[in-house]
Design a protein around this motif. Structure first.
Motif, PDB file in Angstrom:
ATOM      1  N   UNK A 113      -7.939   2.715  -5.728  1.00 38.36           N
ATOM      2  CA  UNK A 113      -8.467   3.276  -7.451  1.00 38.36           C
ATOM      3  C   UNK A 113      -9.817   3.669  -7.374  1.00 38.36           C
ATOM      4  N   UNK A 114      -9.820   4.238  -5.669  1.00 35.36           N
ATOM      5  CA  UNK A 114     -11.203   5.173  -6.386  1.00 35.36           C
ATOM      6  C   UNK A 114     -10.715   6.999  -5.835  1.00 35.36           C
ATOM      7  N   UNK A 115     -11.603   7.204  -7.196  1.00 36.88           N
ATOM      8  CA  UNK A 115     -11.189   8.839  -8.000  1.00 36.88           C
ATOM      9  C   UNK A 115     -11.936  10.119  -6.808  1.00 36.88           C
ATOM     10  N   UNK A 116     -10.450  10.084  -6.374  1.00 35.48           N
ATOM     11  CA  UNK A 116     -11.090  11.404  -5.362  1.00 35.48           C
ATOM     12  C   UNK A 116     -11.954  12.767  -5.554  1.00 35.48           C
TER      13      UNK A 116
ATOM     14  N   UNK B  39       4.015   0.902 -15.254  1.00 34.31           N
ATOM     15  CA  UNK B  39       4.350   1.809 -14.430  1.00 34.31           C
ATOM     16  C   UNK B  39       4.704   0.843 -12.991  1.00 34.31           C
ATOM     17  N   UNK B  40       4.242  -0.450 -12.424  1.00 33.25           N
ATOM     18  CA  UNK B  40       4.212  -0.646 -11.203  1.00 33.25           C
ATOM     19  C   UNK B  40       6.019  -1.003 -11.516  1.00 33.25           C
ATOM     20  N   UNK B  41       6.264  -1.952 -12.402  1.00 31.51           N
ATOM     21  CA  UNK B  41       7.949  -1.851 -12.275  1.00 31.51           C
ATOM     22  C   UNK B  41       8.738  -0.926 -12.067  1.00 31.51           C
ATOM     23  N   UNK B  42       8.310   0.639 -12.863  1.00 28.63           N
ATOM     24  CA  UNK B  42       9.123   1.870 -12.471  1.00 28.63           C
ATOM     25  C   UNK B  42       8.880   2.094 -11.120  1.00 28.63           C
TER      26      UNK B  42
ATOM     27  N   UNK C 108       5.777   3.179  -9.627  1.00 25.42           N
ATOM     28  CA  UNK C 108       4.483   4.309  -9.673  1.00 25.42           C
ATOM     29  C   UNK C 108       3.543   3.315  -9.684  1.00 25.42           C
ATOM     30  N   UNK C 109       2.254   4.302  -8.386  1.00 20.13           N
ATOM     31  CA  UNK C 109       1.731   3.401  -8.011  1.00 20.13           C
ATOM     32  C   UNK C 109       0.173   2.708  -9.393  1.00 20.13           C
ATOM     33  N   UNK C 110      -0.150   2.158  -9.293  1.00 24.26           N
ATOM     34  CA  UNK C 110      -1.224   1.543 -10.567  1.00 24.26           C
ATOM     35  C   UNK C 110      -1.748   1.704 -10.418  1.00 24.26           C
ATOM     36  N   UNK C 111      -2.500   2.596  -8.965  1.00 22.69           N
ATOM     37  CA  UNK C 111      -3.788   3.306  -9.508  1.00 22.69           C
ATOM     38  C   UNK C 111      -3.839   4.220  -9.976  1.00 22.69           C
ATOM     39  N   UNK C 112      -3.295   4.833 -10.344  1.00 27.96           N
ATOM     40  CA  UNK C 112      -2.954   6.225 -10.755  1.00 27.96           C
ATOM     41  C   UNK C 112      -3.556   5.574 -11.860  1.00 27.96           C
ATOM     42  N   UNK C 113      -3.165   4.982 -12.825  1.00 21.67           N
ATOM     43  CA  UNK C 113      -3.502   5.123 -14.281  1.00 21.67           C
ATOM     44  C   UNK C 113      -5.781   4.437 -13.748  1.00 21.67           C
ATOM     45  N   UNK C 114      -5.117   3.731 -13.055  1.00 22.87           N
ATOM     46  CA  UNK C 114      -6.677   3.361 -13.290  1.00 22.87           C
ATOM     47  C   UNK C 114      -7.801   4.190 -12.813  1.00 22.87           C
ATOM     48  N   UNK C 115      -7.525   5.633 -11.829  1.00 20.93           N
ATOM     49  CA  UNK C 115      -8.217   6.768 -11.502  1.00 20.93           C
ATOM     50  C   UNK C 115      -8.531   7.200 -12.754  1.00 20.93           C
ATOM     51  N   UNK C 116      -6.889   8.050 -13.454  1.00 22.81           N
ATOM     52  CA  UNK C 116      -7.316   8.556 -14.974  1.00 22.81           C
ATOM     53  C   UNK C 116      -8.554   8.171 -15.617  1.00 22.81           C
ATOM     54  N   UNK C 117      -8.497   6.722 -15.790  1.00 23.72           N
ATOM     55  CA  UNK C 117      -9.385   6.041 -16.679  1.00 23.72           C
ATOM     56  C   UNK C 117     -10.786   6.520 -16.028  1.00 23.72           C
TER      57      UNK C 117
ATOM     58  N   UNK D 285      -8.048  -2.406 -12.804  1.00 20.45           N
ATOM     59  CA  UNK D 285      -8.726  -1.871 -11.814  1.00 20.45           C
ATOM     60  C   UNK D 285      -8.362  -4.162 -11.543  1.00 20.45           C
ATOM     61  N   UNK D 286      -8.044  -4.960 -12.289  1.00 18.25           N
ATOM     62  CA  UNK D 286      -8.118  -6.315 -10.825  1.00 18.25           C
ATOM     63  C   UNK D 286      -6.574  -6.080 -11.261  1.00 18.25           C
ATOM     64  N   UNK D 287      -6.045  -5.422 -12.390  1.00 14.11           N
ATOM     65  CA  UNK D 287      -4.673  -5.812 -12.810  1.00 14.11           C
ATOM     66  C   UNK D 287      -3.673  -4.937 -11.012  1.00 14.11           C
ATOM     67  N   UNK D 288      -4.139  -3.605 -11.150  1.00 14.49           N
ATOM     68  CA  UNK D 288      -3.695  -3.323 -10.211  1.00 14.49           C
ATOM     69  C   UNK D 288      -3.533  -3.094  -8.714  1.00 14.49           C
ATOM     70  N   UNK D 289      -5.069  -3.917  -8.192  1.00 14.07           N
ATOM     71  CA  UNK D 289      -5.322  -5.027  -7.388  1.00 14.07           C
ATOM     72  C   UNK D 289      -4.050  -5.978  -7.035  1.00 14.07           C
ATOM     73  N   UNK D 290      -3.978  -6.622  -7.799  1.00 11.95           N
ATOM     74  CA  UNK D 290      -2.847  -7.542  -8.395  1.00 11.95           C
ATOM     75  C   UNK D 290      -1.612  -7.695  -7.789  1.00 11.95           C
ATOM     76  N   UNK D 291      -1.383  -5.949  -8.564  1.00 13.10           N
ATOM     77  CA  UNK D 291       0.369  -5.586  -7.946  1.00 13.10           C
ATOM     78  C   UNK D 291       0.539  -5.382  -6.456  1.00 13.10           C
ATOM     79  N   UNK D 292      -0.814  -4.945  -5.795  1.00 12.48           N
ATOM     80  CA  UNK D 292      -0.890  -4.829  -4.835  1.00 12.48           C
ATOM     81  C   UNK D 292      -1.567  -3.358  -4.233  1.00 12.48           C
TER      82      UNK D 292
END
Length: 200
Positions: free
Chosen positions: A192-195, A132-135, A137-146, A179-186
């Motif tokens: 990462x907050x679920x709105x 997701x990040x390589x493409x 996209x916001x890596x946080x999207x997978x976190x908020x989906x979960x 979340x840890x992975x997404x934060x490491x990606x910037x």
């Protein structure tokens, strides 16, 4: 599936390791089920309800997870492992004549299958968020989906089976390592907050 989501799916799949698979993205008309899944050969499906409750960033995250299943040959590997296990479990079940041993063999086979599934799901999470990040996209999207799925699970008590029978890792643990992975990606904590949760 909206044109934007088709484009997002193609953009994510362009970054996979195996370039020889043409990917196809479809919505399944299942209004009561919340699910997404991949089949061997690059076929990725959302149920209608799953697609509706996710934001575009969350859909991209789930697409990346499912595309990773295809890229890593998880479906094919799972079928091959199941076939290999059947070669030794089926004779034991037949010879047992329906005894407790036969049922124990079948239960053991189920538990082995679930363990492989959880391992593959975690791999699809970890490689999917990188994809997701390589493409771009916001890596946080997978976190908020979960987080959204956890909220819905908790609200309706949809999953009552013990963890030992679950085919996915515990959702809370998934959120933690994603979340840890997404934060490491910037990604920022705010990303990462679920709105909101819109579960029609």
């Amino acid at each position: 599936m909206a044109r934007r989501d088709q484009r997002d799916g193609q953009a994510v799949s362009a970054c996979v390791g195996r370039k020889d698979i043409p990917y196809h993205f479809r919505i399944v008309q299942a209004k009561e089920k919340i699910n997404a899944f991949a089949l061997p050969g690059g076929y990725v499906y959302f149920t209608e309800r799953m697609w509706q409750i996710m934001t575009p960033a969350e859909r991209a995250g789930i697409l990346a997870h499912e595309i990773t299943h295809c890229d890593q040959r998880h479906g094919v590997d799972q079928m091959l492992k199941a076939r290999q296990r059947a070669l030794w479990t089926l004779p034991l079940v037949i010879l047992s004549g329906g005894s407790a041993l036969g049922y124990a063999v079948m239960l053991g086979d189920t538990l082995i299958n679930q363990r492989y599934s959880r391992k593959m799901e975690r791999e699809a999470d970890e490689l999917g968020i990188k994809l997701l990040n390589d493409a771009g996209f916001d890596p946080g999207g997978l976190v908020t989906a979960m987080k959204k799925l956890l909220h819905i699970e908790s609200a309706v008590n949809r999953y009552e089976l013990s963890d030992i029978f679950a085919s996915h890792p515990d959702t809370t643990k998934r959120i933690d390592y994603l979340a840890e992975a997404a934060l490491s990606m910037g990604a920022t904590s705010e990303q990462l907050e679920l709105k909101s949760v819109d579960d029609p």
